[in-house]
Design an enzyme around this catalytic site. Structure first.
Site, short mmCIF file in Angstrom:
data_model
loop_
_atom_site.label_atom_id
_atom_site.label_comp_id
_atom_site.label_asym_id
_atom_site.label_seq_id
_atom_site.Cartn_x
_atom_site.Cartn_y
_atom_site.Cartn_z
N ARG A 15 7.77 10.66 -2.61
CA ARG A 15 7.48 11.76 -3.54
C ARG A 15 8.72 12.01 -4.33
NH1 ARG A 15 5.59 17.50 -1.21
NH2 ARG A 15 5.57 18.44 -3.16
N ASP A 23 -10.30 10.67 57.07
CA ASP A 23 -10.61 9.73 55.71
C ASP A 23 -9.83 10.42 54.59
OD1 ASP A 23 -11.74 8.03 57.23
OD2 ASP A 23 -13.52 8.34 56.37
N LYS A 61 14.64 21.35 -11.30
CA LYS A 61 14.28 20.31 -10.68
C LYS A 61 12.50 20.30 -10.74
CE LYS A 61 13.10 22.23 -6.05
NZ LYS A 61 13.50 23.52 -5.79
N ILE A 106 -22.98 10.63 53.13
CA ILE A 106 -22.38 11.25 51.61
C ILE A 106 -20.75 11.58 51.84
CG2 ILE A 106 -22.48 13.61 50.47
CD1 ILE A 106 -25.56 13.57 51.02
N ASP A 165 -3.95 11.63 13.37
CA ASP A 165 -3.60 12.31 12.14
C ASP A 165 -2.35 11.68 11.67
OD1 ASP A 165 -5.07 14.32 11.46
OD2 ASP A 165 -4.21 15.81 12.30
N ARG A 212 2.15 25.44 -12.97
CA ARG A 212 1.53 24.37 -13.03
C ARG A 212 1.58 23.59 -14.27
NH1 ARG A 212 -3.62 25.22 -13.32
NH2 ARG A 212 -4.42 23.02 -13.20
N GLY A 271 -5.20 13.77 5.48
CA GLY A 271 -5.64 14.26 3.92
C GLY A 271 -4.86 13.83 2.68
#
Length: 994
Positions: free
Chosen positions: A560, A800, A515, A307, A351, A489, A626
């Site tokens: 955009r 070793d 804007k 081992i 992402d 909105r 996303g």
């Protein structure tokens, strides 16, 4: 309540039998609490410390060592005389190794469990509710909120549960839900039903999610779900259900351990059976039982020899050194074993926002009207350099730098950008970067004004802190902002009302600057600005403007776009009703169109090169975002995931398109696709599962709470340094600079580390093969013990261990990123290598036994016994005529053991040199390419001299100092191993590798 977003407010109220004005009755609250439970995420049931400790001893090799330690401990009790110290050292050392390994294992497991606890930090402490037992709003603990409660939220609040909005009490309601959906800008909410029952969280504009923050406004809503049923609760359940898989190397070592333990068991039984006839030999005092015990000890020695006890420590050291190198490259590794997994990554799911791109919105194009001649209209188009918030960049026209101040239209455009804006730039002195203060879109406009510098402000002499807003300040001194008409909105725009500053000569009267979304703003324009004059806006001119906007918004750029306009003669202040947002549209009429800016979240500069590196290295990059599909594909083309004209129909999907595919096709899609847009966190986990079903090793990036389940499921979860604590604790690695290129550098490091680990694992194993052969030969030939367990442990752990650790510093191969990823199923030791180790191991074993036998048969100071006497030493008694004139004590002399151990150590040092490269000759790759290895060989030999020449160590290890002739013999026996391995490498290079 399921799918509350698709129900009307009346349906939601009647479902819970509650009124918006009074709230739940105490009786209803009690019933709902019993039915739905408290509003909290249950604590994770972690494993107890005892269970974790026991788990560490489930490994077969560990159990064999434990058994060996127990047996040696029992045998040590019965030792007499000088032997006792040595006898107790061995079980003690084995136990120490096992305890150290168990501590490391438990510590790593404990770290993994903190991820779920980190979700707790997103649980709000308190909530404000209306209940029937009180007239006014009351603050209660968030855990006491139940479905059906009427809750009030306002700016700065953390949302206490998943809430369906009933009414908004301000002009707008903005929510920062980036921790949940990864959206970089705050979201504007409304109260209308969203008819699609399968809508993704980003589209549920009438819902507030638990743990998110109210950025602006005030609202009242009804609690739809609490606790584990909320979106954040579902994430917790997904994480709790995700089991951590072992890394490819851990699996390999486990398989190797099982094979090794079977081989050990076989050899131990064989040694016993071969010697069963010797149990009654006189050397054991004629007692069969004592003979059996003696061979039992040899079997234990075999187990210890076979081992590689030093291996776990060497692997941990090598991985730890690797993590330090990675940290210098901004990749902070949280879980050591994952360093090696990085090396076989075949797919990176990244992402978009902030990893492939800078997550710093920047204006890259703009236009104003040049001239209008009847129906013919020409534009002045400009491009802007620079992809971060730093106020550094040029305005280009036809790829040549221009001064923005010489265009009147640009001066007005800059004025609108500076005034119709609530954000600013800030220089962060600790990080040395410019950061946004406010909305990303508005900060992009602030940065644009700084780059344009329309009034030629002297900026070169300014410090970076002063430079941040220098040009904006100049414009803001000319006009005074009186008030703002907030965004809503219905009109998709916002405006500011400004009056000229006292000292200013520039503006004549009051102005309104607007804007907003181009189609909304341009519909309300009657004029266009040409230079300093205004010209009526005709149909053809409007078409021309809209066609350019459409072109910018689609195709390669998918920018955009924002339209900027002025109302030259606004109504008087006192005539405006400012608390009725329905009237705002009336005031923003009769506008003059000034220009359009196109912005995007630009790709990082170094990403294109990294994606090419991945392609060369056989790694597929999948972008998961996303964002909408058009933007996603455009970015993919920009950074080289797709080529400019590549057809992407079956290689890019939205979350919805992916869900609509049959299961078999979903799996097939994951094999081909390189782009997923409009996705939910659950899609990420699904994609990882499908990729894993193809045996792909997946690295997945993420930063929000929503990404945590996928990060935990992927072989390598990579969190962003700027991400949430949950994402970081669920991941294996954190990118300090959020940069995709850092992942590629980490993959390269992972490959180099694996190659080096392969070398030292093979080196240590060949050493163990030699030890097993040595013990097997002595037992089979009936020779005295050549090596005892304490000596074997010393070799395996210390002499070793040092060169093995140094092999971790081997320089990486030059073509390391030109090869495909290795298969996780690729064996550590293949057929030919296995033969090589058996050959070298056979030589090591034979040489060790030979060295001990040489002392008995030929050494000047040796007893010069015959070969027959040596192989039948157990029958040596005073009365046995075969051993006349021989002191039987000589067979227990320490000299032959010292010879055997010295040969073993020297051969192992030669073997370490052989392990510099798998197949390259030492003539091509000389020892000094790894200076650490030479140093460790010197150190190992020094330690060997220490146990030979410094008291009381020789007594503990049963050794004796060697003289010059004996050392010469050691070298003669040891050095041929280099020639043997060179021959085997030569065969491998010329006949096996084609």
């Amino acid at each position: 309540m399921e799918a509350a977003h698709s129900k009307s407010t009346e349906e939601c109220l009647s479902y819970f039998g509650v009124s918006e004005t009074t709230g739940l009755t105490p009786d209803q609250v009690k019933r709902h609490l019993e039915k739905y439970g408290p509003n909290e995420l249950p604590a994770e049931e972690g494993k107890s410390l005892w269970e974790l400790v026991v788990e560490q001893f489930e490994d077969l090799l560990v159990r064999i060592l434990l058994l060996a330690a127990c047996i040696s401990f029992v045998l040590a009790w019965f030792e007499e005389g000088e032997e006792t110290v040595t006898a107790f050292v061995e079980p003690f050392v084995i136990l120490l190794i096992l305890i150290a390994n168990a501590i490391v294992g438990v510590w790593q497991e404990r770290n993994a469990e903190n991820a779920i606890e980190a979700l707790k930090e997103y649980e709000p402490e308190m909530g404000k509710v209306y209940r029937a037992d009180r007239k006014s709003v009351q603050r209660i603990k968030a855990r006491d909120i139940v479905p059906g409660d009427i809750v009030e939220v306002a700016v700065g609040d953390k949302v206490p549960a998943d809430i369906r909005i009933l009414s908004i009490k301000s002009t707008t309601l903005r929510v920062d839900q980036s921790i949940l959906t990864g959206e970089s800008v705050s979201v504007i909410k409304h109260t209308d039903p969203v008819p699609d029952p399968r809508a993704v969280n980003q589209d549920k504009k009438n819902m507030l999610f638990s743990g998110t923050n109210i950025a602006a406004g005030k609202a009242v809503g009804i609690v739809a779900t609490t606790g584990v049923s909320t979106e954040i609760g579902k994430i917790r359940d997904q994480m709790a259900a995700t089991e951590q898989d072992k890394t490819p190397l851990q699996q390999k070592l486990d398989e190797f351990g099982e094979q090794l333990s079977k081989v050990i068991s076989l050899i131990c039984v064989a040694v016993w059976l071969i010697n069963i006839g010797h149990f009654n030999d006189p050397v054991h005092g004629g007692s069969w039982f004592r003979g059996a015990i003696y061979y039992f000890k040899i079997a234990v020695a075999l187990a210890v020899a076979a081992i590689p006890e030093g291996l776990p420590a060497v692997i941990t050291t090598c991985l730890a050194l690797g993590t330090r190198r990675m940290a210098k490259k901004n990749a902070i590794v949280r879980s050591l074993p994952s360093v090696e997994t990085l090396g076989c990554t075949s797919v990176i799911c990244s992402d978009k926002t902030g990893t492939l791109t800078t997550n710093q919105m920047s204006v890259c194009k703009m236009f104003i009207i040049d001239k209008v001649d009847g129906d013919i209209c020409s534009l002045n188009e400009f491009s802007i350099t620079g992809s971060t918030y730093a106020p550094e960049g040029e305005v280009l026209k036809n790829d040549k730098p221009v001064r923005a101040g010489q265009y009147d239209g640009l001066v007005e455009l800059a004025t609108i950008c500076a005034l119709c804006n609530d954000s600013s730039l800030d220089f962060n002195e600790t990080k040395g970067v410019y950061e946004k203060v406010g909305e990303a879109t508005e900060t992009a406009l602030t940065t644009l004004v700084e780059k344009m510098n329309v009034f030629n402000t002297e900026v070169r002499s300014l410090s970076k802190v002063e430079r941040a807003n220098a040009c904006n300040s100049v414009i803001r001194q000319l006009m005074k902002k009186e008030f703002t008409l907030e965004f809503s909105r219905d009109r998709k725009s916002m405006s500011v009302y400004c009056s000229p500053a006292k000292s200013s000569r520039a503006a004549v009267g009051n102005k309104m600057f607007v804007k907003g979304a181009p189609e909304g703003v341009i519909d309300r324009c009657n004029y266009v600005r040409v230079g300093t004059t205004r010209v009526p806006l005709t149909g053809p001119v409007k078409e021309k403007i809209m066609s350019v906007i459409k072109e910018w918004g689609t195709g390669r750029d998918t920018l955009r776009c924002l339209a900027l306009a002025t109302r030259d003669t606004p109504p008087k202040r006192e005539e405006m009703v400012l608390d009725d947002s329905a009237k705002f549209m009336e005031y923003e009429m009769d506008l003059t169109f000034v220009g359009v800016v196109g912005m995007l979240d630009p790709p990082r500069k170094e990403v294109t090169g990294s994606i090419q590196l991945c392609r060369d290295a056989g790694i597929r990059v999948i972008m998961i975002t996303g964002d909408n599909k058009g933007t996603a594909i455009a970015i993919c083309r920009r950074i080289g995931i797709f080529s400019e004209n590549e057809e992407v129909a079956d290689r890019a999907y939205t979350g919805r398109e992916f869900d609509d595919l049959p299961l078999a096709e979903q799996r097939e899609a994951c094999r081909r696709a390189c782009c997923f847009a409009r996705v939910e966190p659950s899609h990420k986990s699904k994609i990882v599962e499908y990729l894993q079903s193809y045996d792909e090793i997946t690295a997945m990036t993420g930063d929000g709470v929503n990404d945590a389940p996928a990060l935990k499921k992927a072989e390598i979860g990579i969190a962003m340094g700027s991400g949430t604590a949950v994402a970081k604790t669920a991941s294996e690695m954190v990118l300090a600079d959020d940069n995709f290129s850092t992942i590629v550098a980490a993959v390269e490091e992972g490959r180099a580390i694996y190659n080096n680990m392969k070398q030292f694992i093979r080196y240590l194993i060949s050493s163990n093969v030699g030890e097993v052969v040595c013990i097997f030969l002595t037992a089979a030939l009936g020779l005295p013990e050549a090596l005892i367990p304490v000596q074997l442990l010393w070799v395996n752990l210390v002499t070793d261990g040092l060169p093995a650790t140094a092999l971790g510093f081997n320089p990486p191969d030059l073509d390391i990123m030109d090869r495909p990823p290795r298969s996780p199923k690729e064996p550590l030791i293949s057929g030919w290598l296995f033969f090589r180790y058996m050959a070298i191991g056979g030589y090591v074993g034979a040489a060790t036994v030979g060295a001990a036998a040489w002392w008995f048969l030929y050494a000047e100071d040796g007893p010069h016994v015959s070969y027959h006497q040596l192989t039948h030493f157990m029958q040596c008694t005073e009365h046995n005529p075969e051993f006349d004139g021989l002191d039987c004590e000589v067979f227990e002399a320490p000299e032959p053991m010292t010879m055997a151990l010295s040969v073993l150590v020297t051969i192992e040092m030669c073997n370490a040199l052989n392990s510099l490269s798998e197949n390259q000759s030492l003539l091509r790759m000389p020892p000094w390419v790894n200076i650490w290895l030479l140093g460790s060989i010197c150190l190992s030999m020094s330690l060997h001299f220490l146990i030979l020449y410094v008291d009381p160590l020789p007594m503990i290890f049963k050794l004796r100092a060697l003289d010059f002739t004996q050392w010469l013999m050691v070298l003669k026996i040891s050095l041929p191993v280099i020639g043997l391995d060179e021959l085997l490498k030569f065969i491998a290079r010329n006949y096996l590798e084609g």
